[in-house]
Design an enzyme around this catalytic site. Structure first.
Site, PDB file in Angstrom:
ATOM      1  N   ARG A 236       0.813  -1.215   0.000  1.00 27.08           N
ATOM      2  CA  ARG A 236       0.000   0.000   0.000  1.00 27.08           C
ATOM      3  C   ARG A 236       0.849   1.269   0.000  1.00 27.08           C
ATOM      4  O   ARG A 236       0.504   2.282   0.617  1.00 27.08           O
ATOM      5  CB  ARG A 236      -0.966   0.002   1.193  1.00 27.08           C
ATOM      6  CG  ARG A 236      -1.889  -1.208   1.239  1.00 27.08           C
ATOM      7  CD  ARG A 236      -2.747  -1.309  -0.028  1.00 27.08           C
ATOM      8  NE  ARG A 236      -3.467  -2.576  -0.050  1.00 27.08           N
ATOM      9  CZ  ARG A 236      -3.065  -3.647  -0.744  1.00 27.08           C
ATOM     10  NH1 ARG A 236      -1.967  -3.589  -1.483  1.00 27.08           N
ATOM     11  NH2 ARG A 236      -3.755  -4.759  -0.715  1.00 27.08           N
TER      12      ARG A 236
ATOM     13  N   GLU B 268      -4.188   4.962   6.361  1.00 26.61           N
ATOM     14  CA  GLU B 268      -3.905   4.827   4.940  1.00 26.61           C
ATOM     15  C   GLU B 268      -4.344   6.063   4.155  1.00 26.61           C
ATOM     16  O   GLU B 268      -3.989   6.235   2.993  1.00 26.61           O
ATOM     17  CB  GLU B 268      -4.625   3.585   4.401  1.00 26.61           C
ATOM     18  CG  GLU B 268      -4.230   3.174   3.010  1.00 26.61           C
ATOM     19  CD  GLU B 268      -4.812   1.838   2.596  1.00 26.61           C
ATOM     20  OE1 GLU B 268      -4.536   1.416   1.465  1.00 26.61           O
ATOM     21  OE2 GLU B 268      -5.528   1.208   3.401  1.00 26.61           O
TER      22      GLU B 268
ATOM     23  N   SER C 287     -10.372   2.908   2.447  1.00 27.88           N
ATOM     24  CA  SER C 287      -9.726   2.050   3.431  1.00 27.88           C
ATOM     25  C   SER C 287      -8.936   2.940   4.386  1.00 27.88           C
ATOM     26  O   SER C 287      -7.973   3.589   4.008  1.00 27.88           O
ATOM     27  CB  SER C 287      -8.781   1.061   2.730  1.00 27.88           C
ATOM     28  OG  SER C 287      -8.122   0.252   3.673  1.00 27.88           O
TER      29      SER C 287
END
Length: 316
Positions: free
Chosen positions: A129, A301, A206
């Site tokens: 990520r 995130e 997310s």
């Protein structure tokens, strides 16, 4: 790009705004939204097929096009919101596939050099990520090239929930349309498909990464039968959702005014007169309680854009 040059400073570039939270105070920099679309396929002599896509093209449209062409490599990414150009920024992935599996190269506008550049997948620094582009405004992605393979069947089904939905063992390959439909069904059950999210639809994407664990943390959590997994980058990580649940947060429960835990999965959603500041405060509440109860620090995130004070959330 010429229009952006009329304003001072490097622009903030967004696709559809997934995993982005703009400050209530606004954004002093110019904001550039990419709306370019188009996908072109080119078959190579040795069998693989290159898909060149414009950065503003919806990811859902790209995935649908690859499935329609009988090309495997992106079918598990069905249902993820946003644009194709945003996918390398966080090395988007789900259910056993991620962008680093298929990305070949990108072209981008380099605001530091003032020109278009071509970057290989290796130069993009894709990790869990993250990427060279994460947290940077230096580059605006313009086009992307993915390498896919012709196939009658999907990639092996890697996740138990998807396999159970299909009624097959983990590792089975099924027609790509069936795999994609099963992934969509699983995602809808978690409120992770925008059109099916209902009252849980006001999310910032997310919110938390699956955090990396030390060997000692991994051993301790495995004794509790926690979902500790080895990732392709060599890291050992645990589900952020499991940690949030273990910290005592209940589905649907209020965290701060206007922000609650989703009723379908352990992430944050907004309701009523929510503010960006409230969302950041809620992130801080979840981080502090989770660290206190589990000993593991969650990592947000989300990209905090605009005129935030640093940090956007208060975590010791």
């Amino acid at each position: 790009m010429e229009l952006a040059r009329q304003y001072s400073g490097t622009p903030v570039c967004v696709g559809d705004g997934s995993n982005v939270l703009f400050s209530d105070a606004g954004c002093a920099a110019p904001v550039l939204r990419l709306r370019t679309t188009g996908v072109r396929f080119a078959r190579e002599p040795h069998g693989r097929v290159l898909a060149e896509v414009q950065a503003g093209h919806p990811l859902s449209g790209l995935v649908a096009a690859t499935i329609a062409e009988g090309l495997s490599g992106m079918e598990m990414l069905v249902g993820i919101p946003g644009t194709a150009g945003a996918t390398p920024v966080q090395n988007v992935g789900a259910y056993g596939q991620e962008v680093s599996d298929t990305l070949v190269e990108v072209t981008a506008w380099d605001w530091a050099l003032g020109r278009r550049v071509r970057m290989s997948a290796a130069a993009c620094g894709l990790g869990h990520r993250t990427s060279t582009f994460k947290g940077s405004r230096r580059w605006t992605l313009l086009t992307l090239v993915f390498a896919l393979r012709p196939a009658l069947l999907s990639a092996p089904i890697a996740y138990r929930q998807v396999a159970d939905q299909l009624g097959v063992p983990v590792g089975t390959r099924v027609p790509m349309t069936e795999a994609a439909q099963a992934v969509l069904t699983v995602r809808r059950g978690k409120g992770m498909v925008i059109e099916g999210a209902g009252t849980d639809g006001r999310s910032a994407g997310s919110v938390f990464l699956s955090p990396e664990l030390t060997p000692a943390q991994a051993r301790r959590l495995r004794t509790r039968r926690a979902p500790v997994n080895e990732f392709s980058d060599g890291s050992t990580r645990i589900s952020a959702s499991w940690l949030i649940k273990d910290a005592g947060f209940a589905l649907g429960s209020r965290v701060v005014d206007g922000i609650r835990i989703s009723s379908q999965q352990y992430t944050l959603v907004a309701e009523g007169d929510a503010t960006a500041g409230g969302f950041a405060d809620a992130i801080g509440v979840v981080l502090r309680r989770t660290l206190d109860r589990t000993g593991v620090r969650l990592i947000p995130e989300i990209d905090f854009l605009g005129e935030w004070q640093t940090p956007a959330y208060d975590v010791p």
